[in-house]
Design a protein around this motif. Structure first.
Motif, PDB file in Angstrom:
ATOM      1  N   ASP B  50      37.396  -2.905  38.865  1.00 29.06           N
ATOM      2  CA  ASP B  50      37.293  -2.685  40.371  1.00 29.06           C
ATOM      3  C   ASP B  50      36.343  -1.692  40.589  1.00 29.06           C
ATOM      4  OD1 ASP B  50      37.944  -3.269  42.932  1.00 29.06           O
ATOM      5  OD2 ASP B  50      38.840  -1.226  43.072  1.00 29.06           O
ATOM      6  N   VAL B  51      35.536  -1.847  41.546  1.00 27.67           N
ATOM      7  CA  VAL B  51      34.475  -0.822  41.919  1.00 27.67           C
ATOM      8  C   VAL B  51      35.028   0.510  42.030  1.00 27.67           C
ATOM      9  CG1 VAL B  51      32.922   0.145  43.751  1.00 27.67           C
ATOM     10  CG2 VAL B  51      33.060  -2.404  43.121  1.00 27.67           C
ATOM     11  N   ASP B  52      36.114   0.660  42.838  1.00 23.33           N
ATOM     12  CA  ASP B  52      36.710   2.242  42.967  1.00 23.33           C
ATOM     13  C   ASP B  52      37.263   2.625  41.649  1.00 23.33           C
ATOM     14  OD1 ASP B  52      35.972   1.990  45.518  1.00 23.33           O
ATOM     15  OD2 ASP B  52      38.144   1.172  46.175  1.00 23.33           O
ATOM     16  N   GLU B  53      37.977   1.803  40.893  1.00 21.36           N
ATOM     17  CA  GLU B  53      38.315   2.235  39.496  1.00 21.36           C
ATOM     18  C   GLU B  53      37.395   2.757  38.702  1.00 21.36           C
ATOM     19  OE1 GLU B  53      41.422   0.002  37.038  1.00 21.36           O
ATOM     20  OE2 GLU B  53      40.952  -1.315  38.966  1.00 21.36           O
ATOM     21  N   ARG B  54      36.295   2.010  38.656  1.00 20.56           N
ATOM     22  CA  ARG B  54      35.192   2.474  37.718  1.00 20.56           C
ATOM     23  C   ARG B  54      34.502   3.701  38.380  1.00 20.56           C
ATOM     24  NH1 ARG B  54      33.148  -1.059  33.415  1.00 20.56           N
ATOM     25  NH2 ARG B  54      35.032   0.013  32.605  1.00 20.56           N
ATOM     26  N   ARG B  55      34.287   3.686  39.491  1.00 20.80           N
ATOM     27  CA  ARG B  55      33.562   4.914  40.016  1.00 20.80           C
ATOM     28  C   ARG B  55      34.464   6.233  39.686  1.00 20.80           C
ATOM     29  NH1 ARG B  55      29.571   6.046  44.275  1.00 20.80           N
ATOM     30  NH2 ARG B  55      30.127   8.047  44.655  1.00 20.80           N
ATOM     31  N   ALA B  56      35.672   5.937  39.863  1.00 19.56           N
ATOM     32  CA  ALA B  56      36.698   7.306  39.619  1.00 19.56           C
ATOM     33  C   ALA B  56      36.772   7.715  38.183  1.00 19.56           C
ATOM     34  CB  ALA B  56      37.841   6.780  40.082  1.00 19.56           C
ATOM     35  N   GLN B  57      36.565   6.671  37.420  1.00 21.33           N
ATOM     36  CA  GLN B  57      36.617   6.954  35.995  1.00 21.33           C
ATOM     37  C   GLN B  57      35.216   7.453  35.401  1.00 21.33           C
ATOM     38  OE1 GLN B  57      35.594   3.365  33.495  1.00 21.33           O
ATOM     39  NE2 GLN B  57      35.630   4.414  31.597  1.00 21.33           N
ATOM     40  N   LEU B  58      34.092   7.078  36.104  1.00 19.12           N
ATOM     41  CA  LEU B  58      33.025   7.701  35.897  1.00 19.12           C
ATOM     42  C   LEU B  58      32.776   9.112  36.453  1.00 19.12           C
ATOM     43  CD1 LEU B  58      30.344   4.806  36.417  1.00 19.12           C
ATOM     44  CD2 LEU B  58      31.357   5.738  34.425  1.00 19.12           C
ATOM     45  N   VAL B  59      33.338   9.469  37.305  1.00 20.44           N
ATOM     46  CA  VAL B  59      33.551  10.689  38.164  1.00 20.44           C
ATOM     47  C   VAL B  59      34.306  11.639  37.182  1.00 20.44           C
ATOM     48  CG1 VAL B  59      34.081  12.019  39.987  1.00 20.44           C
ATOM     49  CG2 VAL B  59      32.692  10.197  40.466  1.00 20.44           C
ATOM     50  N   GLU B  60      35.479  11.132  36.780  1.00 18.55           N
ATOM     51  CA  GLU B  60      36.481  11.889  35.966  1.00 18.55           C
ATOM     52  C   GLU B  60      35.583  12.458  34.729  1.00 18.55           C
ATOM     53  OE1 GLU B  60      39.781  13.808  35.979  1.00 18.55           O
ATOM     54  OE2 GLU B  60      39.464  11.985  37.435  1.00 18.55           O
ATOM     55  N   LEU B  61      35.085  11.262  34.149  1.00 12.13           N
ATOM     56  CA  LEU B  61      34.407  11.606  32.907  1.00 12.13           C
ATOM     57  C   LEU B  61      33.146  12.654  33.018  1.00 12.13           C
ATOM     58  CD1 LEU B  61      33.767  10.858  30.043  1.00 12.13           C
ATOM     59  CD2 LEU B  61      32.401   9.068  30.717  1.00 12.13           C
ATOM     60  N   GLY B  62      32.667  12.534  34.065  1.00  8.05           N
ATOM     61  CA  GLY B  62      31.307  13.340  34.598  1.00  8.05           C
ATOM     62  C   GLY B  62      31.985  14.742  34.490  1.00  8.05           C
ATOM     63  N   LEU B  63      33.164  14.965  35.276  1.00 12.29           N
ATOM     64  CA  LEU B  63      33.864  16.312  35.549  1.00 12.29           C
ATOM     65  C   LEU B  63      33.769  16.753  34.185  1.00 12.29           C
ATOM     66  CD1 LEU B  63      34.108  16.563  38.368  1.00 12.29           C
ATOM     67  CD2 LEU B  63      36.665  15.970  38.351  1.00 12.29           C
ATOM     68  N   ALA B  64      34.530  16.101  33.121  1.00  9.60           N
ATOM     69  CA  ALA B  64      34.740  16.813  31.747  1.00  9.60           C
ATOM     70  C   ALA B  64      33.421  17.248  31.199  1.00  9.60           C
ATOM     71  CB  ALA B  64      35.626  15.650  31.196  1.00  9.60           C
ATOM     72  N   GLU B  65      32.475  16.221  31.347  1.00 10.53           N
ATOM     73  CA  GLU B  65      31.254  16.381  30.490  1.00 10.53           C
ATOM     74  C   GLU B  65      30.524  17.475  31.118  1.00 10.53           C
ATOM     75  OE1 GLU B  65      30.266  15.272  27.821  1.00 10.53           O
ATOM     76  OE2 GLU B  65      32.021  13.871  27.552  1.00 10.53           O
ATOM     77  N   PHE B  66      30.261  17.561  32.520  1.00 13.31           N
ATOM     78  CA  PHE B  66      29.389  18.594  33.092  1.00 13.31           C
ATOM     79  C   PHE B  66      30.092  19.890  33.115  1.00 13.31           C
ATOM     80  CE2 PHE B  66      27.293  14.875  35.357  1.00 13.31           C
ATOM     81  CZ  PHE B  66      26.136  14.970  34.739  1.00 13.31           C
ATOM     82  N   GLY B  67      31.495  19.789  32.663  1.00 11.73           N
ATOM     83  CA  GLY B  67      32.084  21.209  32.800  1.00 11.73           C
ATOM     84  C   GLY B  67      31.913  21.818  31.371  1.00 11.73           C
ATOM     85  N   THR B  68      31.795  20.954  30.385  1.00 11.28           N
ATOM     86  CA  THR B  68      31.408  21.581  29.087  1.00 11.28           C
ATOM     87  C   THR B  68      30.005  21.987  28.800  1.00 11.28           C
ATOM     88  OG1 THR B  68      33.332  20.086  28.601  1.00 11.28           O
ATOM     89  CG2 THR B  68      31.867  21.143  26.696  1.00 11.28           C
ATOM     90  N   ARG B  69      29.077  20.853  28.870  1.00 11.50           N
ATOM     91  CA  ARG B  69      27.837  20.888  28.700  1.00 11.50           C
ATOM     92  C   ARG B  69      26.933  20.980  29.922  1.00 11.50           C
ATOM     93  NH1 ARG B  69      28.418  17.908  23.780  1.00 11.50           N
ATOM     94  NH2 ARG B  69      29.983  16.406  24.138  1.00 11.50           N
TER      95      ARG B  69
END
Lengths: 251, 251
Positions: B50-69
């Motif tokens: 679902d659109v919202d699911e995927r978006r949320a997943q991507l943002v969640e992932l981005g939070l982790a990645e951009f928080g690290t690197r």
DNA sequence: CCTCCTTGCTGACTCCTGTTCAATAACAGT
DNA sequence: ACTGTTATTGAACAGGAGTCAGCAAGGAGG
């Protein structure tokens, strides 16, 4: 010279490149465009400068560019074109774009530090005021360039962070030198809390000066807004806050 | 429907692209390899979310990645791989890498703001203390991620700056709400100088909290260093400084 | 004046990463 | 089962960082 073109077909480079590309792509490489002699018809002849001269010229240019645009907005090609040199030459002086950027920031920092030479024979509080005056004057004069340089690509790598930290420490040291006399309590002056407090105050100074410059610009643009604070008001605020924060931290 | 419309225009888009390529390269474009259905042998089947699911997943992932690197260290390919999707899909959700980054920062800011809901029925000074405690707690918990997110690619574009400014304003408003009662002098509370002072204090708070976290980390690593200040010491320092700076600014 | 010879300098190339797009397949409604 | 919608993909493109073999300005030595 004029016919310097041909470049002899790039005997080696060409062959190597072709080979590699073939290996990567599979199908036979497209016909190589014949190398033409540019440079002559470009109007500008090849200029050979002394190393230090060229370096200085490039850093100067970088100061202007990075002060205006962001790190990523400034391309190597742009710099090279503005300097009237080839891209490759830039890499003769700086191993990488970031290194070039760091060199520019370092130069800007050095100029700021140089401008903030302070008399040593005046009482600490007065010296603080004079130093802050000069600092605000500098920030006002260099406006956005200062903010851009200090913040744009910052903190990406260790080296850049080191330059900025060092600059901050130097300036802070000058501004506060001699203030130990004002706050007795010997050991407390290097307490962890005070260290943090001072670093915080530096953040305050930068944020406040940037906000002040923005207010000045806004006040110039629109008559409707209330006038921006005077420099001495900001200076006093900074000085008083420093005293207050140190007082709180060593208590 | 909008998408549909664009879809309809694809005939055009395709033609344009082909034309452009031909114009640029000269020789007719290489025959497009027939699209094959690989995908099956890749092991992982195509997953449709679902659109919202995927978006949320991507943002969640981005939070982790951009928080690290850093922003530039995080490549789209990396994100796509980590999310188990193709690079192209990311552009179905975010028009550009920066937009993706901004979305992540916006989410992080929203969470910070959410965590800093404050009781409204306590006196201003107490509320300030509670708010600062929570803020420091958050910064401590999220350590470097906070600093990285807030500073890494910051100020490059207007939108990002707006998000950060807005967040700061919101938090500042909460922390200081009700403090008008403490400092009388009606008109002065929105004076230009006070605005600047408050912006400066926010800079102080960020710089101090980051310095504090670094001190905490350093204290954990090496036993030799003196212990880092306690959170409540930092909190009191921040609160006292705010009072002092407002007092100075409205004087 | 000619000839090395050092080294500042160039241009064409590669690689990598953000971005686009036509094609494909999963799901919903019928 | 058929069909329309749309999430999803792979391949190609764009453009900018970084590399490299060779060219030439200006001096040193004949």
């Amino acid at each position: 010279m004029l016919v310097r073109g041909m470049r002899t077909l790039e005997k080696h480079g060409g062959a190597t490149a072709t080979r590699r590309r073939a290996a990567a792509k599979g199908p036979p490489p497209p016909p190589r465009r014949a190398a033409r002699s540019a440079e002559a018809e470009a109007g500008r002849a090849r200029v050979r400068l002394d190393v230090d001269e060229r370096r200085a010229q490039l850093v100067e240019l970088g100061l202007a560019e990075f002060g205006t645009r962001t790190y990523e907005e400034v391309s190597i090609d742009l710099i090279a074109q503005a300097a009237g040199i080839s891209k490759g030459l830039l890499y003769h002086y700086f191993p990488t774009k970031r290194a070039y950027y760091v060199a520019c920031v370092r130069e800007a920092a050095a100029r700021l530090v140089a401008r903030l030479e302070l008399p040593t024979d005046v009482p600490p509080l007065e010296r603080l005021q004079v130093g802050l005056d000069r600092y605000l004057e500098y920030v006002r004069a260099h406006g956005g360039a200062f903010a851009t340089l200090m913040r744009s690509g910052a903190f990406a790598d260790r080296e850049l962070a080191a330059v900025i930290d060092e600059t901050r420490a130097t300036l802070l040291g000058r501004l506060t030198s001699g203030m130990a006399d004002i706050f007795p309590a010997p050991g407390t002056l290097s307490s962890p809390l005070l260290q943090i407090a001072l670093q915080g105050w530096v953040g305050l100074a930068e944020a406040m000066s940037i906000a002040w410059v923005e207010a000045c610009v806004a006040a110039e643009d629109a008559r409707s807004t209330r006038p921006a604070p005077r420099a001495d008001e900001v200076r006093d605020l900074l000085a008083q806050t420093l005293v207050a924060i140190v007082g709180s931290a060593v208590r």
